[in-house]
Design a protein around this motif. Structure first.
Motif, PDB file in Angstrom:
ATOM      1  N   ASP A   1     -74.941 -23.738  37.377  1.00 37.91           N
ATOM      2  CA  ASP A   1     -74.951 -24.988  36.614  1.00 37.91           C
ATOM      3  C   ASP A   1     -73.838 -25.877  37.172  1.00 37.91           C
ATOM      4  OD1 ASP A   1     -74.535 -27.010  34.724  1.00 37.91           O
ATOM      5  OD2 ASP A   1     -74.967 -25.701  33.026  1.00 37.91           O
ATOM      6  N   VAL A   2     -74.212 -26.813  38.022  1.00 41.15           N
ATOM      7  CA  VAL A   2     -73.210 -27.626  38.718  1.00 41.15           C
ATOM      8  C   VAL A   2     -72.435 -28.507  37.738  1.00 41.15           C
ATOM      9  CG1 VAL A   2     -74.704 -29.576  39.356  1.00 41.15           C
ATOM     10  CG2 VAL A   2     -72.781 -28.958  40.816  1.00 41.15           C
ATOM     11  N   PHE A   3     -73.071 -29.005  36.687  1.00 37.39           N
ATOM     12  CA  PHE A   3     -72.354 -29.812  35.700  1.00 37.39           C
ATOM     13  C   PHE A   3     -71.220 -29.003  35.078  1.00 37.39           C
ATOM     14  CE2 PHE A   3     -71.546 -30.955  31.301  1.00 37.39           C
ATOM     15  CZ  PHE A   3     -71.196 -32.291  31.426  1.00 37.39           C
ATOM     16  N   LEU A   4     -71.544 -27.815  34.594  1.00 39.38           N
ATOM     17  CA  LEU A   4     -70.544 -26.984  33.939  1.00 39.38           C
ATOM     18  C   LEU A   4     -69.480 -26.504  34.924  1.00 39.38           C
ATOM     19  CD1 LEU A   4     -69.751 -25.827  31.226  1.00 39.38           C
ATOM     20  CD2 LEU A   4     -71.192 -23.850  31.716  1.00 39.38           C
ATOM     21  N   PHE A   5     -69.895 -26.121  36.132  1.00 43.39           N
ATOM     22  CA  PHE A   5     -68.946 -25.660  37.136  1.00 43.39           C
ATOM     23  C   PHE A   5     -67.947 -26.759  37.486  1.00 43.39           C
ATOM     24  CE2 PHE A   5     -67.972 -24.906  41.739  1.00 43.39           C
ATOM     25  CZ  PHE A   5     -67.187 -23.782  41.562  1.00 43.39           C
ATOM     26  N   CYS A   6     -68.433 -27.979  37.693  1.00 40.98           N
ATOM     27  CA  CYS A   6     -67.536 -29.071  38.074  1.00 40.98           C
ATOM     28  C   CYS A   6     -66.660 -29.545  36.917  1.00 40.98           C
ATOM     29  CB  CYS A   6     -68.332 -30.237  38.648  1.00 40.98           C
ATOM     30  SG  CYS A   6     -69.007 -29.892  40.278  1.00 40.98           S
ATOM     31  N   SER A   7     -67.195 -29.552  35.704  1.00 39.75           N
ATOM     32  CA  SER A   7     -66.410 -30.062  34.585  1.00 39.75           C
ATOM     33  C   SER A   7     -65.453 -29.028  33.997  1.00 39.75           C
ATOM     34  CB  SER A   7     -67.328 -30.606  33.488  1.00 39.75           C
ATOM     35  OG  SER A   7     -68.143 -29.585  32.967  1.00 39.75           O
ATOM     36  N   ASP A   8     -65.850 -27.747  33.976  1.00 38.41           N
ATOM     37  CA  ASP A   8     -65.022 -26.723  33.334  1.00 38.41           C
ATOM     38  C   ASP A   8     -64.494 -25.644  34.275  1.00 38.41           C
ATOM     39  OD1 ASP A   8     -65.419 -27.998  30.967  1.00 38.41           O
ATOM     40  OD2 ASP A   8     -66.804 -26.535  30.139  1.00 38.41           O
ATOM     41  N   GLY A   9     -65.019 -25.555  35.491  1.00 40.48           N
ATOM     42  CA  GLY A   9     -64.581 -24.504  36.403  1.00 40.48           C
ATOM     43  C   GLY A   9     -65.082 -23.139  35.960  1.00 40.48           C
ATOM     44  N   LEU A  10     -64.273 -22.137  36.140  1.00 43.13           N
ATOM     45  CA  LEU A  10     -64.639 -20.764  35.775  1.00 43.13           C
ATOM     46  C   LEU A  10     -64.433 -20.514  34.292  1.00 43.13           C
ATOM     47  CD1 LEU A  10     -62.865 -18.827  38.660  1.00 43.13           C
ATOM     48  CD2 LEU A  10     -65.290 -19.323  38.437  1.00 43.13           C
ATOM     49  N   LYS A  11     -65.107 -19.454  33.806  1.00 41.15           N
ATOM     50  CA  LYS A  11     -64.808 -18.973  32.461  1.00 41.15           C
ATOM     51  C   LYS A  11     -63.404 -18.376  32.492  1.00 41.15           C
ATOM     52  CE  LYS A  11     -69.178 -17.618  30.415  1.00 41.15           C
ATOM     53  NZ  LYS A  11     -69.938 -16.492  29.891  1.00 41.15           N
ATOM     54  N   LYS A  12     -62.791 -18.245  31.347  1.00 38.68           N
ATOM     55  CA  LYS A  12     -61.466 -17.623  31.283  1.00 38.68           C
ATOM     56  C   LYS A  12     -61.615 -16.122  31.396  1.00 38.68           C
ATOM     57  CE  LYS A  12     -59.422 -21.332  28.679  1.00 38.68           C
ATOM     58  NZ  LYS A  12     -58.740 -21.753  27.485  1.00 38.68           N
ATOM     59  N   PRO A  13     -60.670 -15.360  31.897  1.00 35.91           N
ATOM     60  CA  PRO A  13     -59.411 -15.847  32.467  1.00 35.91           C
ATOM     61  C   PRO A  13     -59.622 -16.485  33.830  1.00 35.91           C
ATOM     62  CG  PRO A  13     -59.557 -13.485  32.773  1.00 35.91           C
ATOM     63  CD  PRO A  13     -60.784 -13.902  32.006  1.00 35.91           C
ATOM     64  N   ARG A  14     -58.819 -17.452  34.121  1.00 38.47           N
ATOM     65  CA  ARG A  14     -58.925 -18.170  35.383  1.00 38.47           C
ATOM     66  C   ARG A  14     -57.541 -18.664  35.802  1.00 38.47           C
ATOM     67  NH1 ARG A  14     -61.833 -23.417  32.678  1.00 38.47           N
ATOM     68  NH2 ARG A  14     -60.016 -24.102  31.526  1.00 38.47           N
ATOM     69  N   ALA A  15     -57.375 -18.868  37.083  1.00 37.46           N
ATOM     70  CA  ALA A  15     -56.078 -19.296  37.607  1.00 37.46           C
ATOM     71  C   ALA A  15     -55.931 -20.813  37.649  1.00 37.46           C
ATOM     72  CB  ALA A  15     -55.867 -18.725  39.012  1.00 37.46           C
ATOM     73  N   TRP A  16     -57.044 -21.551  37.611  1.00 41.55           N
ATOM     74  CA  TRP A  16     -57.006 -23.008  37.729  1.00 41.55           C
ATOM     75  C   TRP A  16     -58.058 -23.630  36.823  1.00 41.55           C
ATOM     76  CZ3 TRP A  16     -61.501 -25.390  39.365  1.00 41.55           C
ATOM     77  CH2 TRP A  16     -62.472 -24.537  39.900  1.00 41.55           C
ATOM     78  N   LYS A  17     -57.905 -24.922  36.559  1.00 41.22           N
ATOM     79  CA  LYS A  17     -58.906 -25.636  35.782  1.00 41.22           C
ATOM     80  C   LYS A  17     -59.056 -27.055  36.325  1.00 41.22           C
ATOM     81  CE  LYS A  17     -55.721 -27.092  32.156  1.00 41.22           C
ATOM     82  NZ  LYS A  17     -55.409 -26.998  30.748  1.00 41.22           N
ATOM     83  N   PRO A  18     -60.259 -27.600  36.238  1.00 43.97           N
ATOM     84  CA  PRO A  18     -60.498 -28.963  36.720  1.00 43.97           C
ATOM     85  C   PRO A  18     -59.835 -30.004  35.812  1.00 43.97           C
ATOM     86  CG  PRO A  18     -62.565 -27.749  36.463  1.00 43.97           C
ATOM     87  CD  PRO A  18     -61.488 -26.943  35.825  1.00 43.97           C
ATOM     88  N   ILE A  19     -59.374 -31.071  36.433  1.00 39.57           N
ATOM     89  CA  ILE A  19     -58.865 -32.231  35.701  1.00 39.57           C
ATOM     90  C   ILE A  19     -59.836 -33.393  35.907  1.00 39.57           C
ATOM     91  CG2 ILE A  19     -56.971 -33.896  35.468  1.00 39.57           C
ATOM     92  CD1 ILE A  19     -56.196 -31.065  34.623  1.00 39.57           C
ATOM     93  N   ASN A  20     -60.101 -33.716  37.173  1.00 38.17           N
ATOM     94  CA  ASN A  20     -61.044 -34.777  37.525  1.00 38.17           C
ATOM     95  C   ASN A  20     -61.802 -34.340  38.771  1.00 38.17           C
ATOM     96  OD1 ASN A  20     -62.286 -37.072  38.689  1.00 38.17           O
ATOM     97  ND2 ASN A  20     -60.806 -38.432  37.727  1.00 38.17           N
ATOM     98  N   PRO A  21     -63.047 -33.883  38.620  1.00 40.14           N
ATOM     99  CA  PRO A  21     -63.794 -33.353  39.767  1.00 40.14           C
ATOM    100  C   PRO A  21     -64.044 -34.382  40.870  1.00 40.14           C
ATOM    101  CG  PRO A  21     -64.967 -32.937  37.705  1.00 40.14           C
ATOM    102  CD  PRO A  21     -63.789 -33.761  37.380  1.00 40.14           C
ATOM    103  N   ILE A  22     -64.308 -35.629  40.516  1.00 42.07           N
ATOM    104  CA  ILE A  22     -64.610 -36.651  41.518  1.00 42.07           C
ATOM    105  C   ILE A  22     -63.377 -36.938  42.376  1.00 42.07           C
ATOM    106  CG2 ILE A  22     -65.436 -39.017  41.873  1.00 42.07           C
ATOM    107  CD1 ILE A  22     -67.516 -37.013  40.712  1.00 42.07           C
ATOM    108  N   ALA A  23     -62.208 -36.934  41.770  1.00 43.48           N
ATOM    109  CA  ALA A  23     -60.962 -37.181  42.501  1.00 43.48           C
ATOM    110  C   ALA A  23     -60.362 -35.893  43.062  1.00 43.48           C
ATOM    111  CB  ALA A  23     -59.946 -37.862  41.588  1.00 43.48           C
ATOM    112  N   ALA A  24     -61.033 -34.765  42.873  1.00 52.03           N
ATOM    113  CA  ALA A  24     -60.565 -33.446  43.336  1.00 52.03           C
ATOM    114  C   ALA A  24     -59.208 -33.087  42.727  1.00 52.03           C
ATOM    115  CB  ALA A  24     -60.520 -33.383  44.861  1.00 52.03           C
ATOM    116  N   LEU A  25     -59.006 -33.455  41.466  1.00 51.70           N
ATOM    117  CA  LEU A  25     -57.762 -33.123  40.774  1.00 51.70           C
ATOM    118  C   LEU A  25     -57.969 -31.888  39.912  1.00 51.70           C
ATOM    119  CD1 LEU A  25     -56.639 -36.665  39.599  1.00 51.70           C
ATOM    120  CD2 LEU A  25     -55.758 -35.341  41.523  1.00 51.70           C
ATOM    121  N   TRP A  26     -57.072 -30.943  40.049  1.00 49.48           N
ATOM    122  CA  TRP A  26     -57.114 -29.693  39.308  1.00 49.48           C
ATOM    123  C   TRP A  26     -55.682 -29.275  39.045  1.00 49.48           C
ATOM    124  CZ3 TRP A  26     -54.617 -25.566  41.477  1.00 49.48           C
ATOM    125  CH2 TRP A  26     -54.251 -25.716  42.825  1.00 49.48           C
ATOM    126  N   MET A  27     -55.521 -28.290  38.193  1.00 41.10           N
ATOM    127  CA  MET A  27     -54.174 -27.757  37.984  1.00 41.10           C
ATOM    128  C   MET A  27     -54.255 -26.258  37.753  1.00 41.10           C
ATOM    129  SD  MET A  27     -53.222 -29.023  34.120  1.00 41.10           S
ATOM    130  CE  MET A  27     -51.804 -27.975  33.912  1.00 41.10           C
TER     131      MET A  27
END
Length: 126
Positions: free
Chosen positions: A34-60
């Motif tokens: 599901d590309v929408f969910l993958f890009c907006s939320d990333g992985l299910k928890k636990p996870r090492a990173w999370k998306p902030i803004n997929p279009i701008a490639a911002l994550w933390m």
């Protein structure tokens, strides 16, 4: 005549080789493809990173994880003498981050969820 045919063939081959890769990339191992969910939320928890803004490639990075993407092993920022220690990324975290960086910034704009319920639970939990 042979030179023209060769020139045309070289032009065609070079244009095919220089074409950008397709926008879609299989990521079925993450979020049921599901590309929408993958890009907006990333992985299910636990996870090492999370998306902030997929279009701008911002994550933390999540607070306790290494802020530098790495494929397992010790975080390059761990300083044992000063008590600084971050959790390492798993291979899964790193692989998903690389795919996220290749896929998600290629979108034209960030989509908004308009369905019923939460996107991660529609049509099933994923």
């Amino acid at each position: 005549m042979k030179i023209r045919i060769l020139a045309c063939a070289l032009f065609f081959v070079s244009s095919v080789l220089l074409a950008s890769p397709p926008m879609y990339e299989d990521h079925s191992e993450y979020r049921d493809n599901d590309v929408f969910l993958f890009c907006s939320d990333g992985l299910k928890k636990p996870r090492a990173w999370k998306p902030i803004n997929p279009i701008a490639a911002l994550w933390m990075a999540e607070p306790t994880y290494c802020p530098i993407p790495h494929d397992g092993g010790e975080c390059p920022l761990c300083v044992h003498n000063y008590g600084v220690h971050f959790q390492s990324w798993t291979h899964n975290d790193y692989d998903a981050w690389q795919k996220w960086m290749r896929i998600c910034p290629r979108g034209d704009e960030e989509g908004k969820w308009e369905g019923q319920g939460r996107p991660e639970n529609t049509p099933h939990s994923h």
